[in-house]
Design an enzyme around this catalytic site. Structure first.
Site, PDB file in Angstrom:
ATOM      1  N   SER A 154       0.837  -1.212   0.000  1.00 52.40           N
ATOM      2  CA  SER A 154       0.000   0.000   0.000  1.00 52.40           C
ATOM      3  C   SER A 154       0.867   1.256   0.000  1.00 52.40           C
ATOM      4  CB  SER A 154      -0.980  -0.002   1.179  1.00 52.40           C
ATOM      5  OG  SER A 154      -0.316   0.132   2.403  1.00 52.40           O
ATOM      6  N   ARG A 165      22.310 -14.552   3.698  1.00 51.70           N
ATOM      7  CA  ARG A 165      21.801 -13.193   3.533  1.00 51.70           C
ATOM      8  C   ARG A 165      22.612 -12.387   2.508  1.00 51.70           C
ATOM      9  NH1 ARG A 165      18.019 -11.305   6.850  1.00 51.70           N
ATOM     10  NH2 ARG A 165      18.298 -12.731   8.572  1.00 51.70           N
ATOM     11  N   HIS A 202       9.073   3.009   9.064  1.00 50.57           N
ATOM     12  CA  HIS A 202       8.860   2.134  10.220  1.00 50.57           C
ATOM     13  C   HIS A 202       7.618   2.607  10.969  1.00 50.57           C
ATOM     14  CE1 HIS A 202       9.917  -0.570  13.473  1.00 50.57           C
ATOM     15  NE2 HIS A 202       9.654   0.418  14.312  1.00 50.57           N
ATOM     16  N   LEU A 221      19.509  -1.842  13.235  1.00 46.95           N
ATOM     17  CA  LEU A 221      18.097  -1.882  12.822  1.00 46.95           C
ATOM     18  C   LEU A 221      17.298  -0.660  13.314  1.00 46.95           C
ATOM     19  CD1 LEU A 221      16.246  -3.945  11.310  1.00 46.95           C
ATOM     20  CD2 LEU A 221      15.474  -4.678  13.568  1.00 46.95           C
TER      21      LEU A 221
END
Ligand code: GRF
Length: 195
Positions: free
Chosen positions: A16, A68, A112, A147
């Site tokens: 979205s 990763r 975030h 993070l």
């Protein structure tokens, strides 16, 4: 027409936020062009949104790679093949390797669903309720190896009401994201075009 910054959007799901940026990018003076939509999941609905908008898409499944960094190197190859200048994470549910983040430093942003530095990580809406917060919202930030910790580009806030649940908050924060992220992408793209 003025040059637009070649931008990639990284997704894993609904997309979205991708849709909000697609819509904003219709404006002739929007400084970013969505040159690639990259998903790590082939069934991400965001890919359908991208195809409906006539955008270039690619799926690179993390399951096909042993670790990763090998996966990230495949993404890097795809981004470079498309001459990408800015990478926008929009619900991309993979943690990136330090190698990738360092390689794309200054050209990599994320959104975030919390008012960082509060509530890094997952389940942000429930955690905001549990902590008795009055305010909640979303943050667009530069991505660094740690993070959800890079420098903040922009935030949007709402007041938590006593009747809010994690689900209602998730919807309300999404609505804020859809306004904040297209603006933040435009701001960053305009800045990078000047450099
Ligand atoms: C958003 O809540 C965003 O903050 C988080 O992932 C979600 C993506 O939603 N990083 P969508 O796929 O853009 O709808």
């Amino acid at each position: 027409m003025a040059r637009k910054l070649r931008t990639a959007i990284l997704i894993s799901g609904n997309g979205s936020n991708l849709q909000a940026i697609i819509d904003a990018a219709q404006a002739s003076d929007y400084p970013a062009a969505i040159s690639l939509v990259l998903s790590n999941k082939e069934d991400a609905f965001g890919l359908t949104r991208a195809k409906n908008a006539g955008l270039e898409t690619i799926t690179i499944s993390h399951r096909d790679y042993p670790d990763r960094e090998t996966f990230d190197r495949m993404m890097d190859t795809a981004l470079r093949a498309n001459n990408i200048e800015l990478v926008v994470m929009a619900g991309f549910m993979r943690i990136l390797s330090d190698w990738f983040v360092t390689t794309w430093a200054g050209k990599l942003i994320n959104i975030h669903p919390s008012l960082l530095p509060k509530f890094k990580g997952m389940h942000t809406h429930q955690r905001a309720i549990d902590a008795g917060e009055r305010e909640h919202g979303c943050t667009v930030h530069w991505v660094i190896p740690e993070l959800d910790s890079g420098e903040i580009i922009g935030q949007a806030k709402l007041e938590i009401s006593p009747t809010d649940t994690a689900e209602t908050l998730s919807h309300r924060v999404h609505a804020l994201e859809h306004v904040l992220y297209p603006r933040a992408v435009a701001e960053v793209a305009a800045r990078l075009l000047k450099n």
